[in-house]
Design a protein around this motif. Structure first.
Motif, PDB file in Angstrom:
ATOM      1  N   LEU A 139      23.893  84.525 -94.222  1.00 50.56           N
ATOM      2  CA  LEU A 139      23.132  85.323 -95.182  1.00 50.56           C
ATOM      3  C   LEU A 139      22.235  84.437 -96.033  1.00 50.56           C
ATOM      4  O   LEU A 139      21.076  84.772 -96.275  1.00 50.56           O
ATOM      5  N   LEU A 140      22.737  83.297 -96.470  1.00 57.47           N
ATOM      6  CA  LEU A 140      21.925  82.379 -97.268  1.00 57.47           C
ATOM      7  C   LEU A 140      20.742  81.837 -96.477  1.00 57.47           C
ATOM      8  O   LEU A 140      19.633  81.700 -97.013  1.00 57.47           O
ATOM      9  N   VAL A 141      20.950  81.537 -95.215  1.00 62.28           N
ATOM     10  CA  VAL A 141      19.850  81.047 -94.372  1.00 62.28           C
ATOM     11  C   VAL A 141      18.788  82.133 -94.219  1.00 62.28           C
ATOM     12  O   VAL A 141      17.588  81.864 -94.384  1.00 62.28           O
ATOM     13  N   LEU A 142      19.204  83.355 -93.924  1.00 69.19           N
ATOM     14  CA  LEU A 142      18.234  84.444 -93.759  1.00 69.19           C
ATOM     15  C   LEU A 142      17.485  84.723 -95.062  1.00 69.19           C
ATOM     16  O   LEU A 142      16.265  84.924 -95.049  1.00 69.19           O
ATOM     17  N   VAL A 143      18.197  84.728 -96.171  1.00 67.22           N
ATOM     18  CA  VAL A 143      17.546  84.968 -97.464  1.00 67.22           C
ATOM     19  C   VAL A 143      16.548  83.862 -97.768  1.00 67.22           C
ATOM     20  O   VAL A 143      15.435  84.125 -98.228  1.00 67.22           O
ATOM     21  N   SER A 144      16.914  82.614 -97.484  1.00 69.08           N
ATOM     22  CA  SER A 144      15.985  81.512 -97.753  1.00 69.08           C
ATOM     23  C   SER A 144      14.750  81.591 -96.854  1.00 69.08           C
ATOM     24  O   SER A 144      13.633  81.288 -97.288  1.00 69.08           O
ATOM     25  N   ILE A 197      15.420  77.376 -85.345  1.00 66.74           N
ATOM     26  CA  ILE A 197      16.294  77.464 -86.523  1.00 66.74           C
ATOM     27  C   ILE A 197      17.547  78.253 -86.181  1.00 66.74           C
ATOM     28  O   ILE A 197      18.662  77.853 -86.537  1.00 66.74           O
ATOM     29  N   ARG A 198      17.375  79.388 -85.506  1.00 74.57           N
ATOM     30  CA  ARG A 198      18.537  80.230 -85.163  1.00 74.57           C
ATOM     31  C   ARG A 198      19.505  79.506 -84.246  1.00 74.57           C
ATOM     32  O   ARG A 198      20.717  79.587 -84.419  1.00 74.57           O
ATOM     33  N   ARG A 199      18.989  78.771 -83.288  1.00 74.34           N
ATOM     34  CA  ARG A 199      19.874  78.070 -82.357  1.00 74.34           C
ATOM     35  C   ARG A 199      20.551  76.873 -83.006  1.00 74.34           C
ATOM     36  O   ARG A 199      21.735  76.611 -82.743  1.00 74.34           O
ATOM     37  N   GLN A 200      19.829  76.104 -83.807  1.00 73.00           N
ATOM     38  CA  GLN A 200      20.440  74.939 -84.444  1.00 73.00           C
ATOM     39  C   GLN A 200      21.515  75.326 -85.444  1.00 73.00           C
ATOM     40  O   GLN A 200      22.520  74.646 -85.567  1.00 73.00           O
ATOM     41  N   LEU A 201      21.280  76.425 -86.163  1.00 77.37           N
ATOM     42  CA  LEU A 201      22.261  76.865 -87.152  1.00 77.37           C
ATOM     43  C   LEU A 201      23.272  77.848 -86.584  1.00 77.37           C
ATOM     44  O   LEU A 201      24.142  78.327 -87.300  1.00 77.37           O
ATOM     45  N   ARG A 202      23.126  78.162 -85.307  1.00 77.73           N
ATOM     46  CA  ARG A 202      24.029  79.080 -84.590  1.00 77.73           C
ATOM     47  C   ARG A 202      24.165  80.426 -85.322  1.00 77.73           C
ATOM     48  O   ARG A 202      25.277  80.912 -85.558  1.00 77.73           O
ATOM     49  N   LEU A 203      23.015  80.997 -85.665  1.00 77.17           N
ATOM     50  CA  LEU A 203      23.030  82.298 -86.316  1.00 77.17           C
ATOM     51  C   LEU A 203      23.209  83.377 -85.260  1.00 77.17           C
ATOM     52  O   LEU A 203      22.478  83.433 -84.286  1.00 77.17           O
ATOM     53  N   ARG A 204      24.188  84.237 -85.459  1.00 78.54           N
ATOM     54  CA  ARG A 204      24.478  85.305 -84.509  1.00 78.54           C
ATOM     55  C   ARG A 204      24.734  86.581 -85.247  1.00 78.54           C
ATOM     56  O   ARG A 204      25.249  86.700 -86.243  1.00 78.54           O
TER      57      ARG A 204
END
Length: 162
Positions: A9-14, A155-162
């Motif tokens: 959530l913090l990554v998406l908000v940022s 960004i999504r792959r490096q931070l493994r956002l799912r």
């Protein structure tokens, strides 16, 4: 830690905060319409990549914030963004499988449609005038789409956002 929902959530908000900053960044007076639609590009990407997390509700909230930042009538951007992101989220499986340049063309048409709807609503409410540079801004957004897509995917792959 990377699978932590709070971290995601913090990554998406940022990312959305950066998109808002890019959206309100000042440009020279004669070139205001050439500005790419950073918020729409980011919303479309995340609606394609994570349609279960970023969808109509996120688009509505981003539209409300965008209305507050711009000082426009509350709800105009929220309405148009939520309707447009609904169709992206609904057809995300088809749109994800298109080539990046075809996606860029669709993004360009989408942004023209969004800006057109916003103009129609604002013209109906308080006689706004249309800036023809808005079409050039949509064209620039479509050209930038492949690079925005690849950056967000990285960004999504490096931070493994799912």
């Amino acid at each position: 830690m990377r699978t932590n929902p709070l971290f995601q959530l913090l990554v998406l908000v940022s990312i959305f905060i950066v998109a808002f900053i890019l959206e309100i960044m000042p440009w020279p007076i004669g070139f205001q319409g050439f500005r790419p639609s950073w918020l729409i590009l980011v919303l479309i990407y995340w609606a394609l990549a994570l349609p279960d997390k970023v969808s109509v509700g996120t688009a509505f909230a981003a539209g409300i914030v965008w209305d507050l930042i711009l000082g426009s009538i509350l709800g105009i951007h929220a309405l148009v963004l939520s309707i447009s992101i609904y169709f992206v989220a609904k057809h995300h499986l088809v749109l994800r499988n298109l080539s990046l340049w075809l996606q860029g063309l669709l993004v360009m048409l989408y942004i023209i449609m969004i800006r057109g709807f916003i103009f129609v609503i604002e013209h109906t409410l308080h006689a706004a005038t249309f800036n023809t540079q808005e079409i050039a801004g949509a064209f620039i957004s479509g050209i930038l789409w492949p690079w925005v897509f690849l950056l967000m995917r990285q960004i999504r792959r490096q931070l493994r956002l799912r």
